[in-house]
Motif scaffolding. Sequence first.
Motif, PDB file in Angstrom:
ATOM      1  N   MET A   1       0.811  -1.201   0.000  1.00 58.16           N
ATOM      2  CA  MET A   1       0.000   0.000   0.000  1.00 58.16           C
ATOM      3  C   MET A   1       0.850   1.258   0.000  1.00 58.16           C
ATOM      4  O   MET A   1       0.352   2.317  -0.235  1.00 58.16           O
ATOM      5  N   GLY A   2       2.125   1.163   0.302  1.00 55.73           N
ATOM      6  CA  GLY A   2       2.975   2.344   0.341  1.00 55.73           C
ATOM      7  C   GLY A   2       3.207   2.822   1.758  1.00 55.73           C
ATOM      8  O   GLY A   2       2.425   2.547   2.668  1.00 55.73           O
ATOM      9  N   TYR A   3       4.297   3.512   1.926  1.00 52.75           N
ATOM     10  CA  TYR A   3       4.694   4.040   3.225  1.00 52.75           C
ATOM     11  C   TYR A   3       5.280   5.415   2.962  1.00 52.75           C
ATOM     12  O   TYR A   3       6.190   5.560   2.144  1.00 52.75           O
ATOM     13  N   GLY A   4       4.752   6.432   3.615  1.00 54.48           N
ATOM     14  CA  GLY A   4       5.210   7.772   3.300  1.00 54.48           C
ATOM     15  C   GLY A   4       5.523   8.606   4.514  1.00 54.48           C
ATOM     16  O   GLY A   4       5.195   8.248   5.646  1.00 54.48           O
ATOM     17  N   LEU A   5       6.175   9.715   4.249  1.00 50.58           N
ATOM     18  CA  LEU A   5       6.448  10.686   5.294  1.00 50.58           C
ATOM     19  C   LEU A   5       6.685  12.050   4.683  1.00 50.58           C
ATOM     20  O   LEU A   5       7.013  12.183   3.502  1.00 50.58           O
ATOM     21  N   VAL A   6       6.483  13.056   5.531  1.00 52.96           N
ATOM     22  CA  VAL A   6       6.771  14.443   5.198  1.00 52.96           C
ATOM     23  C   VAL A   6       7.703  14.959   6.288  1.00 52.96           C
ATOM     24  O   VAL A   6       7.463  14.711   7.470  1.00 52.96           O
ATOM     25  N   VAL A   7       8.769  15.629   5.872  1.00 50.60           N
ATOM     26  CA  VAL A   7       9.705  16.202   6.841  1.00 50.60           C
ATOM     27  C   VAL A   7       9.827  17.696   6.546  1.00 50.60           C
ATOM     28  O   VAL A   7      10.085  18.094   5.414  1.00 50.60           O
ATOM     29  N   TYR A  56       8.974  15.325   0.691  1.00 48.04           N
ATOM     30  CA  TYR A  56       7.900  14.344   0.590  1.00 48.04           C
ATOM     31  C   TYR A  56       8.552  13.062   0.114  1.00 48.04           C
ATOM     32  O   TYR A  56       9.275  13.069  -0.890  1.00 48.04           O
ATOM     33  N   GLU A  57       8.319  11.985   0.854  1.00 50.46           N
ATOM     34  CA  GLU A  57       8.932  10.697   0.538  1.00 50.46           C
ATOM     35  C   GLU A  57       7.860   9.617   0.505  1.00 50.46           C
ATOM     36  O   GLU A  57       7.006   9.564   1.393  1.00 50.46           O
ATOM     37  N   LEU A  58       7.913   8.768  -0.508  1.00 54.01           N
ATOM     38  CA  LEU A  58       6.985   7.644  -0.621  1.00 54.01           C
ATOM     39  C   LEU A  58       7.782   6.400  -0.985  1.00 54.01           C
ATOM     40  O   LEU A  58       8.581   6.418  -1.928  1.00 54.01           O
ATOM     41  N   TYR A  59       7.554   5.349  -0.221  1.00 54.32           N
ATOM     42  CA  TYR A  59       8.264   4.077  -0.387  1.00 54.32           C
ATOM     43  C   TYR A  59       7.257   2.979  -0.717  1.00 54.32           C
ATOM     44  O   TYR A  59       6.082   3.071  -0.351  1.00 54.32           O
ATOM     45  N   ALA A  60       7.717   1.936  -1.385  1.00 55.62           N
ATOM     46  CA  ALA A  60       6.843   0.824  -1.748  1.00 55.62           C
ATOM     47  C   ALA A  60       6.204   0.199  -0.508  1.00 55.62           C
ATOM     48  O   ALA A  60       5.041  -0.206  -0.544  1.00 55.62           O
ATOM     49  N   ASP A  61       6.953   0.147   0.584  1.00 56.79           N
ATOM     50  CA  ASP A  61       6.461  -0.425   1.835  1.00 56.79           C
ATOM     51  C   ASP A  61       7.451  -0.079   2.944  1.00 56.79           C
ATOM     52  O   ASP A  61       8.459   0.593   2.704  1.00 56.79           O
ATOM     53  N   ARG A  62       7.162  -0.535   4.136  1.00 57.68           N
ATOM     54  CA  ARG A  62       8.035  -0.223   5.277  1.00 57.68           C
ATOM     55  C   ARG A  62       9.436  -0.806   5.073  1.00 57.68           C
ATOM     56  O   ARG A  62      10.434  -0.204   5.456  1.00 57.68           O
ATOM     57  N   ALA A  63       9.522  -1.986   4.471  1.00 58.03           N
ATOM     58  CA  ALA A  63      10.831  -2.596   4.226  1.00 58.03           C
ATOM     59  C   ALA A  63      11.672  -1.722   3.290  1.00 58.03           C
ATOM     60  O   ALA A  63      12.885  -1.594   3.483  1.00 58.03           O
ATOM     61  N   ALA A  64      11.050  -1.105   2.301  1.00 57.32           N
ATOM     62  CA  ALA A  64      11.774  -0.212   1.387  1.00 57.32           C
ATOM     63  C   ALA A  64      12.279   1.021   2.134  1.00 57.32           C
ATOM     64  O   ALA A  64      13.389   1.491   1.884  1.00 57.32           O
ATOM     65  N   PHE A  65      11.472   1.541   3.055  1.00 52.13           N
ATOM     66  CA  PHE A  65      11.915   2.669   3.875  1.00 52.13           C
ATOM     67  C   PHE A  65      13.111   2.265   4.737  1.00 52.13           C
ATOM     68  O   PHE A  65      14.098   2.989   4.826  1.00 52.13           O
ATOM     69  N   ARG A  81      23.365  16.633   8.166  1.00 51.03           N
ATOM     70  CA  ARG A  81      22.303  17.647   8.043  1.00 51.03           C
ATOM     71  C   ARG A  81      22.220  18.605   9.230  1.00 51.03           C
ATOM     72  O   ARG A  81      21.864  19.769   9.073  1.00 51.03           O
ATOM     73  N   GLY A  82      22.541  18.127  10.420  1.00 49.98           N
ATOM     74  CA  GLY A  82      22.387  18.942  11.626  1.00 49.98           C
ATOM     75  C   GLY A  82      23.138  20.250  11.606  1.00 49.98           C
ATOM     76  O   GLY A  82      22.670  21.240  12.186  1.00 49.98           O
ATOM     77  N   GLN A  83      24.278  20.293  10.929  1.00 41.83           N
ATOM     78  CA  GLN A  83      25.071  21.529  10.901  1.00 41.83           C
ATOM     79  C   GLN A  83      24.363  22.669  10.176  1.00 41.83           C
ATOM     80  O   GLN A  83      24.719  23.829  10.348  1.00 41.83           O
ATOM     81  N   TYR A  84      23.333  22.343   9.383  1.00 39.88           N
ATOM     82  CA  TYR A  84      22.613  23.355   8.606  1.00 39.88           C
ATOM     83  C   TYR A  84      21.255  23.712   9.200  1.00 39.88           C
ATOM     84  O   TYR A  84      20.600  24.638   8.719  1.00 39.88           O
ATOM     85  N   LEU A  85      20.823  22.966  10.214  1.00 42.07           N
ATOM     86  CA  LEU A  85      19.427  23.068  10.636  1.00 42.07           C
ATOM     87  C   LEU A  85      19.231  23.685  12.014  1.00 42.07           C
ATOM     88  O   LEU A  85      19.999  23.450  12.943  1.00 42.07           O
ATOM     89  N   GLU A  86      18.159  24.429  12.118  1.00 46.60           N
ATOM     90  CA  GLU A  86      17.655  24.916  13.399  1.00 46.60           C
ATOM     91  C   GLU A  86      16.744  23.848  14.009  1.00 46.60           C
ATOM     92  O   GLU A  86      16.777  23.609  15.211  1.00 46.60           O
ATOM     93  N   SER A  87      15.922  23.217  13.146  1.00 44.35           N
ATOM     94  CA  SER A  87      15.012  22.180  13.619  1.00 44.35           C
ATOM     95  C   SER A  87      14.464  21.385  12.435  1.00 44.35           C
ATOM     96  O   SER A  87      14.620  21.784  11.280  1.00 44.35           O
ATOM     97  N   PHE A  88      13.824  20.256  12.770  1.00 43.18           N
ATOM     98  CA  PHE A  88      13.081  19.501  11.770  1.00 43.18           C
ATOM     99  C   PHE A  88      11.980  18.721  12.463  1.00 43.18           C
ATOM    100  O   PHE A  88      12.048  18.439  13.657  1.00 43.18           O
ATOM    101  N   ASP A  89      10.949  18.385  11.697  1.00 42.23           N
ATOM    102  CA  ASP A  89       9.807  17.654  12.220  1.00 42.23           C
ATOM    103  C   ASP A  89       9.387  16.614  11.195  1.00 42.23           C
ATOM    104  O   ASP A  89       9.222  16.940  10.011  1.00 42.23           O
ATOM    105  N   VAL A  90       9.231  15.374  11.632  1.00 39.71           N
ATOM    106  CA  VAL A  90       8.865  14.260  10.753  1.00 39.71           C
ATOM    107  C   VAL A  90       7.425  13.852  11.024  1.00 39.71           C
ATOM    108  O   VAL A  90       7.046  13.668  12.191  1.00 39.71           O
ATOM    109  N   THR A  91       6.643  13.695   9.955  1.00 43.45           N
ATOM    110  CA  THR A  91       5.284  13.184  10.053  1.00 43.45           C
ATOM    111  C   THR A  91       5.190  11.949   9.179  1.00 43.45           C
ATOM    112  O   THR A  91       5.395  12.026   7.959  1.00 43.45           O
ATOM    113  N   PHE A  92       4.922  10.796   9.785  1.00 43.91           N
ATOM    114  CA  PHE A  92       4.734   9.565   9.031  1.00 43.91           C
ATOM    115  C   PHE A  92       3.291   9.496   8.551  1.00 43.91           C
ATOM    116  O   PHE A  92       2.377   9.983   9.224  1.00 43.91           O
ATOM    117  N   LEU A  93       3.092   8.878   7.380  1.00 38.71           N
ATOM    118  CA  LEU A  93       1.787   8.887   6.722  1.00 38.71           C
ATOM    119  C   LEU A  93       1.302   7.478   6.411  1.00 38.71           C
ATOM    120  O   LEU A  93       2.080   6.642   5.952  1.00 38.71           O
TER     121      LEU A  93
END
Length: 107
Positions: A1-7, A56-65, A81-93
């Motif tokens: 069914m797919g496995y996605g996230l937005v960061v 935006y990331e979409l994977y075939a399934d959890r194993a692909a992620f 990545r941390g050296q460039y960032l103030e913060s980040f937030d991950v939302t799994f879908l």
Amino acid sequence: MGYGLVVRFIATDEVAALAFDELAATALEGIRAHEPGTLVYVNHRVPDEPRVRVFYELYADRAAFDAHEAQPHVQHFLAERGQYLESFDVTFLDKVAGKLSAGSVSE
């Protein structure tokens, strides 16, 4: 069914945001070459918010992620990545409904 996230990433400043884009582009080269289970991996700029990037990331399934996360190019991205960032937030879908292109995850 797919496995996605937005960061949502917020860079420390506009110069860091551009360096972050370069780091992400390097990771994307490895993703394109070595990750058939990664169906979509896109870095977006946000209009009027020059320090913000949204992946935006979409994977075939959890194993692909999980396979994606284990790749050397992704491990490098995660380590640097941390050296460039103030913060980040991950939302799994979890997919409810949608339209997918032919040959991707089954609808």
